[in-house]
Design an enzyme around this catalytic site. Structure first.
Site, PDB file in Angstrom:
ATOM      1  N   LEU A 224      25.766  -7.227  31.804  1.00 25.06           N
ATOM      2  CA  LEU A 224      25.280  -8.365  32.799  1.00 25.06           C
ATOM      3  C   LEU A 224      24.468  -7.717  33.638  1.00 25.06           C
ATOM      4  O   LEU A 224      24.830  -6.539  34.076  1.00 25.06           O
ATOM      5  CB  LEU A 224      26.781  -8.859  33.258  1.00 25.06           C
ATOM      6  CG  LEU A 224      27.769  -9.481  32.396  1.00 25.06           C
ATOM      7  CD1 LEU A 224      29.064 -10.125  33.262  1.00 25.06           C
ATOM      8  CD2 LEU A 224      27.030 -10.590  31.390  1.00 25.06           C
ATOM      9  N   HIS A 225      23.861  -8.714  34.309  1.00 24.79           N
ATOM     10  CA  HIS A 225      22.717  -8.290  35.312  1.00 24.79           C
ATOM     11  C   HIS A 225      22.719  -9.306  36.272  1.00 24.79           C
ATOM     12  O   HIS A 225      23.535 -10.437  35.967  1.00 24.79           O
ATOM     13  CB  HIS A 225      21.477  -7.758  34.957  1.00 24.79           C
ATOM     14  CG  HIS A 225      20.945  -8.865  33.856  1.00 24.79           C
ATOM     15  ND1 HIS A 225      20.543 -10.001  34.196  1.00 24.79           N
ATOM     16  CD2 HIS A 225      20.629  -8.976  32.463  1.00 24.79           C
ATOM     17  CE1 HIS A 225      20.090 -10.784  33.002  1.00 24.79           C
ATOM     18  NE2 HIS A 225      20.041 -10.109  32.153  1.00 24.79           N
TER      19      HIS A 225
ATOM     20  N   GLY B 182      20.685 -11.866  36.762  1.00 26.61           N
ATOM     21  CA  GLY B 182      20.443 -13.180  36.040  1.00 26.61           C
ATOM     22  C   GLY B 182      21.605 -13.835  35.472  1.00 26.61           C
ATOM     23  O   GLY B 182      21.765 -15.160  35.924  1.00 26.61           O
ATOM     24  N   HIS B 183      22.517 -13.077  35.002  1.00 25.63           N
ATOM     25  CA  HIS B 183      23.737 -13.578  34.622  1.00 25.63           C
ATOM     26  C   HIS B 183      24.592 -14.052  35.735  1.00 25.63           C
ATOM     27  O   HIS B 183      25.176 -15.202  35.683  1.00 25.63           O
ATOM     28  CB  HIS B 183      24.860 -12.812  33.689  1.00 25.63           C
ATOM     29  CG  HIS B 183      23.792 -12.102  32.560  1.00 25.63           C
ATOM     30  ND1 HIS B 183      23.755 -11.106  32.252  1.00 25.63           N
ATOM     31  CD2 HIS B 183      23.850 -12.970  31.475  1.00 25.63           C
ATOM     32  CE1 HIS B 183      22.941 -10.885  31.042  1.00 25.63           C
ATOM     33  NE2 HIS B 183      23.356 -11.988  30.341  1.00 25.63           N
TER      34      HIS B 183
ATOM     35  N   GLY C  76      19.909 -19.582  30.927  1.00 23.36           N
ATOM     36  CA  GLY C  76      18.867 -19.068  31.501  1.00 23.36           C
ATOM     37  C   GLY C  76      17.400 -19.214  31.056  1.00 23.36           C
ATOM     38  O   GLY C  76      17.174 -19.573  30.012  1.00 23.36           O
TER      39      GLY C  76
ATOM     40  N   MET D  28      26.287 -12.200  26.284  1.00 21.34           N
ATOM     41  CA  MET D  28      26.666 -11.312  25.298  1.00 21.34           C
ATOM     42  C   MET D  28      26.795  -9.836  25.934  1.00 21.34           C
ATOM     43  O   MET D  28      26.744  -8.903  25.371  1.00 21.34           O
ATOM     44  CB  MET D  28      25.595 -11.166  24.359  1.00 21.34           C
ATOM     45  CG  MET D  28      25.147 -12.361  23.299  1.00 21.34           C
ATOM     46  SD  MET D  28      24.277 -11.818  21.907  1.00 21.34           S
ATOM     47  CE  MET D  28      22.912 -11.226  22.457  1.00 21.34           C
TER      48      MET D  28
ATOM     49  N   GLN E 285      23.823 -13.821  15.254  1.00 24.30           N
ATOM     50  CA  GLN E 285      22.417 -14.003  15.707  1.00 24.30           C
ATOM     51  C   GLN E 285      21.357 -12.861  15.564  1.00 24.30           C
ATOM     52  O   GLN E 285      20.259 -13.343  16.219  1.00 24.30           O
ATOM     53  CB  GLN E 285      22.413 -14.786  17.080  1.00 24.30           C
ATOM     54  CG  GLN E 285      22.963 -13.879  18.040  1.00 24.30           C
ATOM     55  CD  GLN E 285      23.073 -14.668  19.447  1.00 24.30           C
ATOM     56  OE1 GLN E 285      24.023 -15.200  19.438  1.00 24.30           O
ATOM     57  NE2 GLN E 285      21.872 -14.226  20.265  1.00 24.30           N
TER      58      GLN E 285
ATOM     59  N   SER F 224      16.705  -8.773  31.828  1.00 27.33           N
ATOM     60  CA  SER F 224      17.323  -8.655  30.557  1.00 27.33           C
ATOM     61  C   SER F 224      18.217  -7.422  30.109  1.00 27.33           C
ATOM     62  O   SER F 224      17.908  -6.447  30.664  1.00 27.33           O
ATOM     63  CB  SER F 224      16.011  -8.683  29.537  1.00 27.33           C
ATOM     64  OG  SER F 224      16.462  -8.616  28.145  1.00 27.33           O
TER      65      SER F 224
ATOM     66  N   ASP G 246      15.389 -17.572  28.135  1.00 27.80           N
ATOM     67  CA  ASP G 246      15.384 -17.729  26.782  1.00 27.80           C
ATOM     68  C   ASP G 246      15.003 -19.600  26.806  1.00 27.80           C
ATOM     69  O   ASP G 246      15.826 -20.233  26.364  1.00 27.80           O
ATOM     70  CB  ASP G 246      16.821 -17.627  26.216  1.00 27.80           C
ATOM     71  CG  ASP G 246      17.062 -16.188  26.370  1.00 27.80           C
ATOM     72  OD1 ASP G 246      16.372 -15.502  25.446  1.00 27.80           O
ATOM     73  OD2 ASP G 246      18.219 -15.917  26.985  1.00 27.80           O
TER      74      ASP G 246
HETATM   75  O1  PAF Z   1      21.489 -15.978  25.364  1.00 29.61           O
HETATM   76  C1  PAF Z   1      22.389 -15.326  24.927  1.00 29.61           C
HETATM   77  O2  PAF Z   1      23.156 -14.174  25.707  1.00 29.61           O
HETATM   78  C2  PAF Z   1      23.184 -15.645  23.771  1.00 29.61           C
HETATM   79  O3  PAF Z   1      22.079 -16.212  22.639  1.00 29.61           O
HETATM   80  C3  PAF Z   1      24.174 -16.753  23.792  1.00 29.61           C
HETATM   81  C4  PAF Z   1      23.901 -17.857  24.424  1.00 29.61           C
HETATM   82  C5  PAF Z   1      25.459 -16.100  24.766  1.00 29.61           C
HETATM   83  C6  PAF Z   1      24.920 -16.923  22.569  1.00 29.61           C
HETATM   84  O4  PAF Z   1      25.341 -15.705  21.947  1.00 29.61           O
END
Ligand code: PAF
Length: 283
Positions: free
Chosen positions: A33-34, A36-37, A149, A30, A61, A189, A152
């Site tokens: 970015l850091h 972790g991504h 990751g 989403m 969501q 995060s 979650d």
């Molecule tokens: O973990 C996230 O950043 C979101 O829940 C994801 C998997 C990109 C879905 O929108």
């Protein structure tokens, strides 16, 4: 890195890659970015011919509208980080591209027990929204490998189930990458950027609470230990939604521990307005 905004354009590019027998890794995000991504991108570039990332702040969501409105957006920095990491393609769709039929999304995912607990309980509808967007993204990107990751933890289990109960072809292999932490242990995060200086200092206590469980757990009844952990969080200024020790595979509660069963501690807690989550495998 090629930037795609339209489903048709990325789909064509992916089909041409698949015709060339290229192995594709996909990292849904989403944004904001850091490292972790970036560790997910690294894991993907290490084993796939092509790595695709997506950035889409998925409105359905977020059960709390203000959380959605305040979700950090840092597109230019994100693009730079992805490029430096060697990501091959970025999919940056609009809401219309992802949900052309509008809302509410019709498909319901039969997730069973896993959706009734923890994040599922405290954020009603959250996992349906996560499944809807990731399902759609997977039908567009058709990856061999999906990277998520461990931060979650429950989301990983939910998405594994989603890939099993839908008719994706191929079913992507799920790769769960370890949580990356700041020097003081705070799990990386996107929401951390919303913490003020005082909250940021206190935030390490969520990690410390998990470390305490890991270091002091003994076989037997776990209730006293959990209560101590909750008390520590409260004394540090958190309002916990939960701190639990569950079976690492099924996420069923473990009250009496035999010392052998694989278990995981999971927590979610508010520091003022900001809700942080974390987890730690205990054995
Ligand atoms: O973990 C996230 O950043 C979101 O829940 C994801 C998997 C990109 C879905 O929108």
């Amino acid at each position: 890195m090629i930037l795609f905004k339209k489903v048709n354009d990325i789909h064509k590019w992916i089909e041409s890659q698949r015709e060339k027998q290229k192995k594709i890794g996909f990292v849904p995000t989403m944004g904001a970015l850091h490292q972790g991504h970036i560790s997910l991108i690294d894991a993907s570039t290490g084993t796939n011919d092509k790595t695709i990332a997506s950035i889409f702040v998925n409105p359905i969501q977020f059960n709390d509208p203000s959380d959605f409105e305040k979700y950090p957006v840092t597109i230019e920095k994100d693009i730079q980080l992805l490029e430096q990491a060697g990501c091959d393609a970025l999919f940056l769709p609009s809401v219309n591209e992802i949900y052309p039929q509008g809302f509410p999304v019709k498909q319901h995912y039969d997730l069973g027990y896993i959706e009734t607990i923890l994040e599922g309980e405290y954020r009603p509808g959250h996992f349906q929204g996560v499944c809807a967007v990731v399902h759609r993204l997977l039908t567009i990107t058709i990856p061999d490998n999906l990277y998520l990751g461990q931060k979650d933890y429950q989301q990983c289990m939910v998405l594994k189930k989603m890939t099993e109960i839908t008719n994706l072809s191929p079913v992507p292999a799920l790769n769960i990458c370890p949580t990356l932490r700041e020097e003081d242990g705070l799990a990386m995060s996107s929401r951390n950027t919303r913490l003020n200086a005082d909250e940021r200092k206190k935030a390490t206590n969520i990690f410390q609470a998990l470390v305490l469980l890991k270091n002091t757990i003994q076989p037997g009844n776990l209730e006293k230990l959990i209560n101590e952990g909750l008390q520590n969080l409260e004394e540090a200024g958190f309002k916990p939604d939960y701190l639990v020790i569950y079976d690492a595979k099924t996420l069923e509660p473990v009250i009496e521990w035999d010392g052998k069963r694989k278990i995981v501690a999971l927590t979610a807690a508010y520091l003022n307005e900001i809700r942080l989550i974390d987890n730690m495998l205990l054995n």
